[in-house]
Design a protein around this motif. Structure first.
Motif, PDB file in Angstrom:
ATOM      1  N   SER A  15       0.828  -1.213   0.000  1.00 11.95           N
ATOM      2  CA  SER A  15       0.000   0.000   0.000  1.00 11.95           C
ATOM      3  C   SER A  15       0.860   1.260   0.000  1.00 11.95           C
ATOM      4  O   SER A  15       0.499   2.267  -0.591  1.00 11.95           O
ATOM      5  N   ALA A  19       0.964   4.411  -2.799  1.00  9.20           N
ATOM      6  CA  ALA A  19       0.795   5.813  -2.422  1.00  9.20           C
ATOM      7  C   ALA A  19       1.838   6.698  -3.085  1.00  9.20           C
ATOM      8  O   ALA A  19       1.633   7.888  -3.244  1.00  9.20           O
ATOM      9  N   ALA A  31      -8.821  14.820  -7.696  1.00  7.56           N
ATOM     10  CA  ALA A  31      -8.609  13.777  -6.688  1.00  7.56           C
ATOM     11  C   ALA A  31      -7.190  13.226  -6.739  1.00  7.56           C
ATOM     12  O   ALA A  31      -6.561  13.003  -5.707  1.00  7.56           O
ATOM     13  N   ALA A  32      -6.669  13.030  -7.949  1.00 11.43           N
ATOM     14  CA  ALA A  32      -5.301  12.510  -8.092  1.00 11.43           C
ATOM     15  C   ALA A  32      -4.284  13.528  -7.588  1.00 11.43           C
ATOM     16  O   ALA A  32      -3.320  13.171  -6.913  1.00 11.43           O
ATOM     17  N   ASP A  34      -4.834  15.865  -5.333  1.00  8.46           N
ATOM     18  CA  ASP A  34      -4.978  15.922  -3.868  1.00  8.46           C
ATOM     19  C   ASP A  34      -4.265  14.756  -3.188  1.00  8.46           C
ATOM     20  O   ASP A  34      -3.877  14.857  -2.026  1.00  8.46           O
ATOM     21  N   GLY A  35      -4.090  13.658  -3.909  1.00  8.92           N
ATOM     22  CA  GLY A  35      -3.430  12.497  -3.354  1.00  8.92           C
ATOM     23  C   GLY A  35      -1.918  12.645  -3.233  1.00  8.92           C
ATOM     24  O   GLY A  35      -1.261  11.858  -2.580  1.00  8.92           O
ATOM     25  N   ARG A  37       1.300  14.187  -1.724  1.00  6.79           N
ATOM     26  CA  ARG A  37       1.664  14.870  -0.481  1.00  6.79           C
ATOM     27  C   ARG A  37       2.146  16.283  -0.821  1.00  6.79           C
ATOM     28  O   ARG A  37       2.909  16.484  -1.752  1.00  6.79           O
ATOM     29  N   SER A  44      -4.547  22.197  -5.800  1.00  5.56           N
ATOM     30  CA  SER A  44      -4.987  21.389  -6.944  1.00  5.56           C
ATOM     31  C   SER A  44      -5.975  22.180  -7.798  1.00  5.56           C
ATOM     32  O   SER A  44      -5.949  22.089  -9.026  1.00  5.56           O
TER      33      SER A  44
END
Length: 126
Positions: A15, A19, A31-32, A34-35, A37, A44
């Motif tokens: 996992s 990330a 969304a991508a 925001d993922g 760091r 975004s």
């Protein structure tokens, strides 16, 4: 018990690897982005608005020039966290991502001496 622990460790490693997936700034949705760091909802949104207004980002310099809040130092960090421009990481990003974070410095406060009050022994008697 050992098998459960091993499965947990392997699941965690797997996992964590997901990330750190690469996210191309020219292809990613909100969304991508925001993922990644270091990129929150407001950054975004600025990236997507600028991409819509001015087209795809040509390179890291173009991204830094057009998006408020992304400059040399932050671009290097974002690249180290998996952000790419046209599939390219920013030069020097690998070293920045591998460098351990500096420990926080304790807050400096002026040293205060306790001064005896007039009613306390050793006071000036006023």
């Amino acid at each position: 018990m050992f098998r459960k622990s091993l499965l947990f460790i392997l699941g965690f490693i797997f996992s964590t690897g997901l990330a750190m997936a690469q996210v191309d700034v020219n292809k990613a949705d909100q969304a991508a982005l925001d993922g990644v760091r270091g990129i929150g909802p407001s950054m975004s949104k600025r990236i997507l608005e600028e991409r819509q207004k001015g087209g795809a980002f040509k390179d890291w310099g173009d991204l830094e020039k057009r998006v408020k809040g992304i400059k040399d130092k932050s671009a290097t960090k974002l690249s180290g966290y998996g952000l790419t421009v046209n599939g390219q990481s920013r030069s020097g990003a690998e070293a920045a991502a591998d460098k351990p974070a500096k420990p926080a410095k304790p807050a400096k406060s002026p040293a205060r001496e306790a001064k005896p009050m007039a009613s306390e022994p050793g006071g000036n008697g006023k």
